[in-house]
Design an enzyme around this catalytic site. Structure first.
Site, PDB file in Angstrom:
ATOM      1  N   LYS A  25       0.832  -1.203   0.000  1.00 47.29           N
ATOM      2  CA  LYS A  25       0.000   0.000   0.000  1.00 47.29           C
ATOM      3  C   LYS A  25       0.865   1.251   0.000  1.00 47.29           C
ATOM      4  O   LYS A  25       0.606   2.204  -0.750  1.00 47.29           O
ATOM      5  CB  LYS A  25      -0.913   0.010   1.225  1.00 47.29           C
ATOM      6  CG  LYS A  25      -1.775   1.274   1.336  1.00 47.29           C
ATOM      7  CD  LYS A  25      -2.475   1.388   2.666  1.00 47.29           C
ATOM      8  CE  LYS A  25      -1.518   1.725   3.797  1.00 47.29           C
ATOM      9  NZ  LYS A  25      -2.207   2.081   5.055  1.00 47.29           N
ATOM     10  N   ASP A  52      -7.765   1.709  -0.378  1.00 45.21           N
ATOM     11  CA  ASP A  52      -6.908   2.897  -0.374  1.00 45.21           C
ATOM     12  C   ASP A  52      -6.421   3.269  -1.764  1.00 45.21           C
ATOM     13  O   ASP A  52      -6.366   4.450  -2.129  1.00 45.21           O
ATOM     14  CB  ASP A  52      -5.716   2.679   0.564  1.00 45.21           C
ATOM     15  CG  ASP A  52      -6.092   2.906   2.025  1.00 45.21           C
ATOM     16  OD1 ASP A  52      -7.290   2.874   2.333  1.00 45.21           O
ATOM     17  OD2 ASP A  52      -5.185   3.117   2.844  1.00 45.21           O
ATOM     18  N   ASN A  94     -10.533   6.406   4.324  1.00 47.43           N
ATOM     19  CA  ASN A  94      -9.692   6.454   5.528  1.00 47.43           C
ATOM     20  C   ASN A  94      -8.237   6.250   5.138  1.00 47.43           C
ATOM     21  O   ASN A  94      -7.467   5.634   5.864  1.00 47.43           O
ATOM     22  CB  ASN A  94     -10.127   5.387   6.532  1.00 47.43           C
ATOM     23  CG  ASN A  94      -9.589   5.641   7.938  1.00 47.43           C
ATOM     24  OD1 ASN A  94      -9.081   6.726   8.234  1.00 47.43           O
ATOM     25  ND2 ASN A  94      -9.682   4.648   8.798  1.00 47.43           N
ATOM     26  N   GLY A  96      -4.817   7.498   4.757  1.00 49.11           N
ATOM     27  CA  GLY A  96      -3.819   8.516   5.093  1.00 49.11           C
ATOM     28  C   GLY A  96      -2.765   8.658   4.017  1.00 49.11           C
ATOM     29  O   GLY A  96      -2.253   9.757   3.766  1.00 49.11           O
ATOM     30  N   ASP A 330       4.004  -0.327  11.691  1.00 49.88           N
ATOM     31  CA  ASP A 330       2.802  -1.094  11.352  1.00 49.88           C
ATOM     32  C   ASP A 330       2.972  -2.574  11.682  1.00 49.88           C
ATOM     33  O   ASP A 330       2.099  -3.203  12.286  1.00 49.88           O
ATOM     34  CB  ASP A 330       2.456  -0.929   9.869  1.00 49.88           C
ATOM     35  CG  ASP A 330       1.832   0.427   9.577  1.00 49.88           C
ATOM     36  OD1 ASP A 330       1.329   1.058  10.514  1.00 49.88           O
ATOM     37  OD2 ASP A 330       1.854   0.855   8.407  1.00 49.88           O
ATOM     38  N   GLU A 358      -5.505   4.301  11.898  1.00 47.40           N
ATOM     39  CA  GLU A 358      -6.908   4.064  11.583  1.00 47.40           C
ATOM     40  C   GLU A 358      -7.790   4.039  12.830  1.00 47.40           C
ATOM     41  O   GLU A 358      -8.976   4.353  12.774  1.00 47.40           O
ATOM     42  CB  GLU A 358      -7.051   2.753  10.809  1.00 47.40           C
ATOM     43  CG  GLU A 358      -6.651   2.833   9.353  1.00 47.40           C
ATOM     44  CD  GLU A 358      -5.158   2.771   9.112  1.00 47.40           C
ATOM     45  OE1 GLU A 358      -4.770   2.592   7.956  1.00 47.40           O
ATOM     46  OE2 GLU A 358      -4.361   2.908  10.071  1.00 47.40           O
ATOM     47  N   ARG A 361      -4.479   2.469  18.087  1.00 48.09           N
ATOM     48  CA  ARG A 361      -4.099   1.063  18.066  1.00 48.09           C
ATOM     49  C   ARG A 361      -3.546   0.568  19.395  1.00 48.09           C
ATOM     50  O   ARG A 361      -3.645  -0.626  19.694  1.00 48.09           O
ATOM     51  CB  ARG A 361      -3.089   0.821  16.934  1.00 48.09           C
ATOM     52  CG  ARG A 361      -3.737   0.848  15.551  1.00 48.09           C
ATOM     53  CD  ARG A 361      -2.733   0.727  14.435  1.00 48.09           C
ATOM     54  NE  ARG A 361      -3.396   0.516  13.144  1.00 48.09           N
ATOM     55  CZ  ARG A 361      -2.780   0.564  11.959  1.00 48.09           C
ATOM     56  NH1 ARG A 361      -1.471   0.820  11.916  1.00 48.09           N
ATOM     57  NH2 ARG A 361      -3.455   0.349  10.852  1.00 48.09           N
ATOM     58  N   HIS A 405      -7.873  -2.488   9.347  1.00 50.69           N
ATOM     59  CA  HIS A 405      -7.450  -3.707   8.659  1.00 50.69           C
ATOM     60  C   HIS A 405      -6.397  -4.481   9.427  1.00 50.69           C
ATOM     61  O   HIS A 405      -6.416  -5.716   9.461  1.00 50.69           O
ATOM     62  CB  HIS A 405      -6.935  -3.343   7.265  1.00 50.69           C
ATOM     63  CG  HIS A 405      -5.832  -2.326   7.258  1.00 50.69           C
ATOM     64  ND1 HIS A 405      -4.677  -2.486   6.534  1.00 50.69           N
ATOM     65  CD2 HIS A 405      -5.681  -1.124   7.888  1.00 50.69           C
ATOM     66  CE1 HIS A 405      -3.891  -1.439   6.701  1.00 50.69           C
ATOM     67  NE2 HIS A 405      -4.480  -0.602   7.522  1.00 50.69           N
ATOM     68  N   ARG A 406      -5.467  -3.794  10.052  1.00 47.63           N
ATOM     69  CA  ARG A 406      -4.387  -4.500  10.739  1.00 47.63           C
ATOM     70  C   ARG A 406      -4.866  -5.176  12.023  1.00 47.63           C
ATOM     71  O   ARG A 406      -4.328  -6.210  12.411  1.00 47.63           O
ATOM     72  CB  ARG A 406      -3.216  -3.561  11.000  1.00 47.63           C
ATOM     73  CG  ARG A 406      -2.671  -2.958   9.709  1.00 47.63           C
ATOM     74  CD  ARG A 406      -1.202  -2.647   9.754  1.00 47.63           C
ATOM     75  NE  ARG A 406      -0.791  -2.043   8.492  1.00 47.63           N
ATOM     76  CZ  ARG A 406      -0.524  -2.711   7.382  1.00 47.63           C
ATOM     77  NH1 ARG A 406      -0.624  -4.023   7.371  1.00 47.63           N
ATOM     78  NH2 ARG A 406      -0.170  -2.080   6.278  1.00 47.63           N
ATOM     79  N   LYS A 433      -8.913  -2.575   2.969  1.00 45.50           N
ATOM     80  CA  LYS A 433      -8.050  -1.391   2.896  1.00 45.50           C
ATOM     81  C   LYS A 433      -6.705  -1.715   2.260  1.00 45.50           C
ATOM     82  O   LYS A 433      -6.156  -0.912   1.496  1.00 45.50           O
ATOM     83  CB  LYS A 433      -7.860  -0.811   4.301  1.00 45.50           C
ATOM     84  CG  LYS A 433      -7.047   0.472   4.357  1.00 45.50           C
ATOM     85  CD  LYS A 433      -6.994   0.988   5.777  1.00 45.50           C
ATOM     86  CE  LYS A 433      -6.126   2.238   5.882  1.00 45.50           C
ATOM     87  NZ  LYS A 433      -6.693   3.385   5.164  1.00 45.50           N
TER      88      LYS A 433
END
Length: 675
Positions: A25, A52, A94, A96, A330, A358, A361, A405-406, A433
């Site tokens: 991504k 995205d 969403n 970024g 991430d 998002e 977290r 998503h993560r 995403k």
């Protein structure tokens, strides 16, 4: 992609095979914008297809950019630094990686633009980027809350004499946005960007610098505090560019390999010792590839080639670590779930950026890990995870994913827990995403015993609505569908196509055909070897042929094995006349569906009339009653409810009411609360 309200993942015991990852991504959205700003046409291969990237592509089209797409290959006709459309309202979802660089580029080029997103996007800070752009004369207004989208962008009055200062301790995307936009106005002078405070997520800046160089802009970096875009910089298309697979997505499969390859107690006929990941290697330009080092610290064994990784379990249990995760912001989320399988407490530090992603977290991860039985401590920029002390301390949990998503992908790994408990993920489609087919990829690798894969059986007489009910329940749960009644029709069709007479002389040959048939059911559609055969197998002739092959014992036996093969992750809804009594007697939920002969005759009458087939209610009712008598009195697998079946008379129920009733019965058997 699973578009259900929730996804229940049965307990998993191992992984084996090869997974091919989607494109990155971070790279995909960067190269899309750089290609659009460049002179010339750019062909991007292996581009990620996700929410995205679709947001970015839609924005580029709205700005007048030529876009031609064929699968994972996209051709972009660059704008040469000049917008064709000076006014647009852009929806950024969403994403970024889309809104921040686009904000910078549009603010510098100028026009009349409005950028909005989903509600969570309007909670994600963008003020530090806006402040930096306003320093040089960009005109940007907040349309709702100060420091957050939505934004209005107008015409700038640029002043580029002084260094541009931007904070680096909230998100590296602010610096990336400036680095990608400012070459547009660097024709006659050097442009300097100075970072205020510590720059977080530095590997993402390395990706940006690497890609800028591919598009003919070579930024001079002075440590991590000062970046100079040389005078005369101008974006030029590289012609063709291949997008690396996503290193962050690789982390879930690296973790799965460390947790579950070669796991003991696997009685599946084989046990592969490693998991192969294709599309990215240790030489990746993405910082998150250094997740490999963290996984190795915890005990994973990882081997790498130019474009692949092989991962296997090494140390077990995994080893707890204490790690500064600024370099893998991430992918570090995956370590928090790996910590559930480690001995001791794992501490992940320098992760303040998690709070402005998002979702928050750190808070989200702490909340959901505790549901599983972990002890979790969280701070402003760290999280500490202590796993459940023993297998009996694990808990079955319904995991909220926060439209992140993560979160969904990370917590799928909890299904490998030693307690053998299932895991529920709420809103699984949020993986769209970055990795729309994540769960399909996971299930293609995951191993578990057949008995662990849940089955819902829907049996009943002809015209009771079994197929409609089963299809709707399967859709609601994201389960596979088996229309067992169609199997004999499909078998007869395949035999006829192979030139075999439907008689005992060819019984073995017909039975031998069955294991090679590729059959798929999707609501009212039936596919054989990739071709839809729904109408062909529902003719009167097909029905008569089905009766002929059903009388052949070897064919019936082969079809039992075929029906068992439909029991695949994450689960199965099977409809027929002996699903609960013969084929899946261990199914946790068996439904026996019926309706009065009068009601069934009326349904069949409406169905036939809608197809232009003449019929009478009296004849249809007589036919149904005769068929019921034959089915209930046959010597092999007579039609009857399983002893533990739930009886459902849907004579006076709508399809929706019947579906909701079955789903309520199913929920009552789960260890999760109702959503």
């Amino acid at each position: 992609m699973f578009a259900t309200a929730f996804l229940d993942i049965p307990a998993l015991t191992g992984v084996a095979g090869t997974v091919v990852l989607p494109g990155s991504k971070s790279i995909s959205n960067r190269v899309l914008l750089l290609a659009a700003l460049s002179s010339g046409s750019t062909t991007l291969r292996d581009l990620l297809d996700s929410d995205d990237t679709r947001v970015m592509l839609d924005a580029l089209r709205a700005l007048g950019c030529g876009v031609r797409q064929s699968g994972s290959t996209v051709e972009i006709d660059g704008l040469g630094g000049q917008l064709r459309q000076k006014s647009a309202k852009l929806f950024m979802g969403n994403a970024g990686t889309a809104i921040r660089p686009l904000t910078a580029a549009l603010a510098i080029l100028g026009g009349d633009f409005e950028l909005r997103g989903v509600p969570r996007m309007h909670e994600r800070p963008i003020g530090d980027l806006v402040d930096a752009l306003r320093q040089i004369g960009c005109h940007i207004d907040y349309l709702c809350h100060e420091g957050f989208p939505p934004l209005h962008i107008g015409q700038p009055s640029l002043t580029l004499d002084a260094p541009i200062r931007v904070r680096g301790d909230v998100s590296s995307q602010f610096l990336t946005a400036l680095l990608m936009a400012l070459p547009l106005v660097a024709a006659t002078r050097d442009i300097v960007i100075e970072v205020v405070g510590e720059l977080i997520s530095r590997p993402y800046i390395e990706i940006t610098l690497n890609l800028l160089a591919r598009f003919n802009v070579r930024v001079i970096r002075d440590d991590w505090q000062r970046f100079t875009i040389p005078a005369g910089s101008q974006f030029q298309s590289p012609g063709t560019l291949h997008v690396e697979a996503d290193a962050s997505s690789a982390s879930y499969f690296i973790a799965a390999g460390a947790i579950a390859t070669g796991a003991r107690g696997l009685d599946l006929g084989f046990c592969q010792k490693s998991l192969r990941i294709e599309g990215v290697g240790a030489d990746s330009i993405q910082g998150d590839i250094r997740f490999i080092e963290a996984a190795q610290m915890m005990g994973a064994q990882v081997h790498s080639g130019p474009n692949w990784l092989e991962v296997s379990r090494g140390r077990w249990p995994l080893k707890a670590i204490d790690l500064d995760c600024n370099h893998i912001p991430d992918a570090a989320m995956t370590l928090a779930v790996m910590a559930l399988y480690a001995q001791g407490s794992t501490t992940l530090r320098n992760i303040a950026s998690w709070r402005v992603k998002e979702t928050d977290r750190i808070a989200a991860m702490a909340c959901e890990l505790r549901k599983l039985g972990a002890t979790v401590e969280e701070g402003a920029d760290f999280i500490r995870v202590t796993p459940p002390a023993t297998a009996s301390d694990w808990r079955a949990a319904s995991i909220h994913t926060y439209d992140d998503h993560r979160m969904a992908m990370c917590f799928s790994l909890a299904a490998f827990n030693p307690a053998g408990l299932p895991v529920r993920l709420v809103d699984p489609q949020c993986v769209a995403k970055t990795f729309p087919d994540y769960f399909e990829a996971l299930f293609s690798l995951a191993q578990t015993s057949p008995e662990a894969i849940p089955v819902i059986c829907v049996d009943g007489p002809t015209a009771s609505g079994k197929g409609t009910l089963a299809g709707a329940v399967a859709k609601a749960l994201g389960y596979h569908l088996l229309d067992s009644g169609s199997l004999y029709r499909i078998t007869a069709l395949a035999a006829v196509q192979a030139g075999l007479a439907l008689e005992s002389a060819h019984e073995q040959a017909i039975a031998d055909l069955i294991p090679g048939l590729a059959i798929r059911f999707s609501q009212d559609q039936v596919f054989l070897n990739g071709l839809e055969v729904s109408e062909i197998i529902r003719t009167e002739e097909a029905g008569m042929n089905a009766s002929k092959v059903s009388a052949l014992p070897q064919v019936r036996q082969a079809l039992i094995a075929l029906q068992h093969s439909f029991r695949q992750l994450p689960g199965l809804v099977a409809d027929g006349r002996d699903m609960g009594t013969v084929i899946f007697p261990d199914a946790p939920l068996k439904v026996y569906l019926t309706a009065s002969a009068e009601q069934r005759a009326q349904r069949r009458y409406k169905q036939l009339i809608s197809k232009g087939i003449s019929a009478t209610l009296l004849a249809l009712r007589a036919d149904l009653e005769a068929r019921d008598a034959r089915d209930t009195s046959r010597s092999v697998a007579p039609l009857k409810p399983a002893q533990d079946a739930k009886l459902l008379d849907n004579s006076d129920l709508t399809v929706e009411e019947s579906v909701n009733l079955v789903l309520d019965w199913w929920q009552s058997k789960q260890p999760f609360r109702v959503i």
